[in-house]
Design an enzyme around this catalytic site. Structure first.
Site, mmCIF file in Angstrom:
data_model
loop_
_atom_site.group_PDB
_atom_site.id
_atom_site.type_symbol
_atom_site.label_atom_id
_atom_site.label_comp_id
_atom_site.label_asym_id
_atom_site.label_seq_id
_atom_site.Cartn_x
_atom_site.Cartn_y
_atom_site.Cartn_z
ATOM 1 N N LYS A 1 0.859 -1.180 0.000
ATOM 2 C CA LYS A 1 0.000 0.000 0.000
ATOM 3 C C LYS A 1 0.899 1.236 0.000
ATOM 4 C CE LYS A 1 -1.853 2.842 2.867
ATOM 5 N NZ LYS A 1 -1.877 4.065 2.010
ATOM 6 N N GLU B 1 8.824 16.701 15.022
ATOM 7 C CA GLU B 1 9.361 16.474 13.681
ATOM 8 C C GLU B 1 8.602 17.389 12.708
ATOM 9 O OE1 GLU B 1 10.724 12.694 10.990
ATOM 10 O OE2 GLU B 1 8.730 12.600 11.896
ATOM 11 N N CYS C 1 13.285 11.519 7.230
ATOM 12 C CA CYS C 1 13.117 11.176 8.646
ATOM 13 C C CYS C 1 14.431 11.224 9.414
ATOM 14 C CB CYS C 1 12.470 9.803 8.783
ATOM 15 S SG CYS C 1 13.246 8.551 7.751
ATOM 16 N N GLU D 1 9.764 1.746 10.647
ATOM 17 C CA GLU D 1 10.722 2.857 10.589
ATOM 18 C C GLU D 1 9.889 4.120 10.661
ATOM 19 O OE1 GLU D 1 12.279 6.049 9.385
ATOM 20 O OE2 GLU D 1 12.411 5.071 7.416
#
Length: 479
Positions: free
Chosen positions: A173, A382, A282, A248
């Protein structure tokens, strides 16, 4: 762009959703025009895709390793022949400038696949153990692979490659925000001639099909890359069926710069690395920690570097930044820039508002804050955009303490002219990968994080392990 919605790929065929009539407009972030119309799948399509993968598993997992490798080598050949199509797809769907898309983003596809083959050939798949025992590695089964939009082919190849080599079957997906690269990759799979059902791809949103995928009892493993918030939901959804989950997730990586690092080069490198991919990585070094004695000079250097950063059209060649991926992402970044100002951080470059010279497109001004403390929201959340915060530290112990004072632990960076000190500090940074003096990371190295940055490791031989079960057959070689 065609008005025909992108279809999904199930059992070796391109299919429209069984029941759902919903669509999603993927937007070109540079022009704000539609890049693709996506036909969104529903739970019935999940059932069909998982059933196709389950049906294909016995025969595919029984293939010899060399046969699976040969199929992946055919996939690489197709990818490399159609490489320019992938470069264009990535630039169109998520705004990566041509040079970045060509040299890094698209290159990750063949790069990961080749390294996975090399690792598989070097791996000891079976060996004797104990007294007459045999240790064997076997494919875990049907895998659900959920990938993000920021490095779409990097994440896709880092999951699909080892799954294919291990002998697993799968349902992918991809992010509905950036569907073009996944659509093209599925076409590569089809052209390479994989048996029907080995690779399946569903277009859909998390709310529509995410839980159905991760909770399905016929799924043996979930590999997810995305936000920590979404990762928590994935883990909860998968828990009832006790399936393996590899994740992750987010990051807020510290870049520790000591005064002896060669300040000009270290700060320049750190700023440009943070802004790479328009800050949408990231593992970006978004917290720049500088020794107090060099802090003021470092801020001046950072401001000069940021002033020279150019923004531009993703279709153009050159070392410029592109837009961020979407309007929601743009709005989130703008909000957090304003939060930084309200918190009392000093704006060194950039700031709120659309970048100068761009009437359209989600272009964010490359932004640097000084006078930041590690307790400010801009130092803890973040942001996922071209926003850097600069924090002073007094000594080595404080630098390590600040670096580790985060819920994340994906990456870390250390810059020092004293290699022994850099090594010492690197060992104490709680992160899955630490880079000394600008060192990069090879495809053979494990990628993943500590704490809320996830679990499991991807890339190379380490990526293979997540898709394998370990079995011991006692008495296999009786004495």
């Amino acid at each position: 762009m065609s008005d025909q919605p992108l279809r999904s790929y199930i059992g070796g065929r391109w299919v429209s959703p069984a029941r759902s009539t919903q669509t999603f407009e993927a937007i070109n972030p540079a022009t704000e025009a539609r890049a693709a119309l996506v036909a969104l799948c529903g739970p019935e399509d999940v059932e069909n895709a998982v059933a196709a993968a389950r049906a294909a598993f016995p025969a595919y997992s029984a293939l010899l390793l060399d046969e699976r490798i040969a199929l992946v080598e055919r996939l690489i050949a197709v990818f490399e022949r159609r490489y320019d199509e992938m470069v264009t797809a990535i630039s169109t769907e998520m705004g990566a400038p041509y040079d970045l898309s060509c040299n890094s983003q698209a290159e990750c596809g063949p790069g990961h696949l080749k390294e996975t083959i090399r690792a598989a050939k070097a791996m000891e798949w079976e060996r004797a153990i104990g007294t007459g025992g045999r240790l064997v590695h076997e494919p875990i089964g049907v895998c659900v692979l959920i990938t993000p939009w920021n490095w779409p082919i990097n994440q896709l190849a880092a999951k699909v490659g080892p799954a294919l080599i291990a002998g697993c079957t799968m349902v992918l997906k991809p992010s509905e925000v950036a569907p073009l690269s996944a659509q093209l990759f599925a076409a590569f799979i089809d052209e390479a001639g994989f048996p029907p059902g080995v690779f399946n791809m569903l277009h859909g949103t998390g709310p529509m099909i995410g839980n159905a995928l991760t909770s399905d009892p016929d799924v043996d493993m979930v590999s997810f890359t995305g936000s920590t918030r979404a990762g928590i939901q994935v883990a909860k959804s998968a828990a009832d069926t006790v399936k393996r989950v590899s994740q992750e997730l987010g990051g807020k990586s510290a870049n520790i710069v000591f005064a002896d690092a060669g300040l000009e080069a270290a700060i320049t490198r750190g700023v440009l690395h943070c802004f790479n991919n328009t800050g949408q990585s990231c593992n970006a070094p978004t917290r720049l920690l500088v020794e107090a004695s060099a802090y003021d000079q470092a801020v001046e250097i950072a401001a000069e570097v940021a002033a020279k950063v150019k923004l531009g059209d993703p279709r153009d060649k050159g070392p410029h930044l592109g837009p961020v991926v979407s309007k929601p992402q743009y709005d989130k970044i703008q909000h957090l820039i304003q939060v930084g100002i309200d918190e009392g951080a000093r704006l060194v470059s950039g700031g709120p508002g659309r970048a100068d010279g761009f009437a359209r497109g989600y272009y964010v001004k490359p932004t640097i804050f000084a006078g930041v403390t590690n307790q400010m929201a801009i130092a803890r959340e973040e942001i996922f955009g071209p926003v850097l915060v600069m924090i002073p530290f007094a000594d080595e112990a404080e630098a390590i303490a600040i670096a580790n004072d985060t819920p994340y632990g994906l990456a870390g960076y250390v810059q020092s002219g004293d290699l022994n000190r850099a090594r010492r500090v690197a060992r104490q940074v709680r992160a899955g990968s630490v880079h000394i003096n600008g060192a990069g990371q090879d495809y053979c190295s494990p990628f993943g994080g500590y704490k809320q940055s996830g679990n499991g490791r991807e890339w190379g031989e380490f990526g293979l392990h997540d898709f394998l079960e370990v079995k011991v057959i006692n008495g296999f070689d009786p004495t």
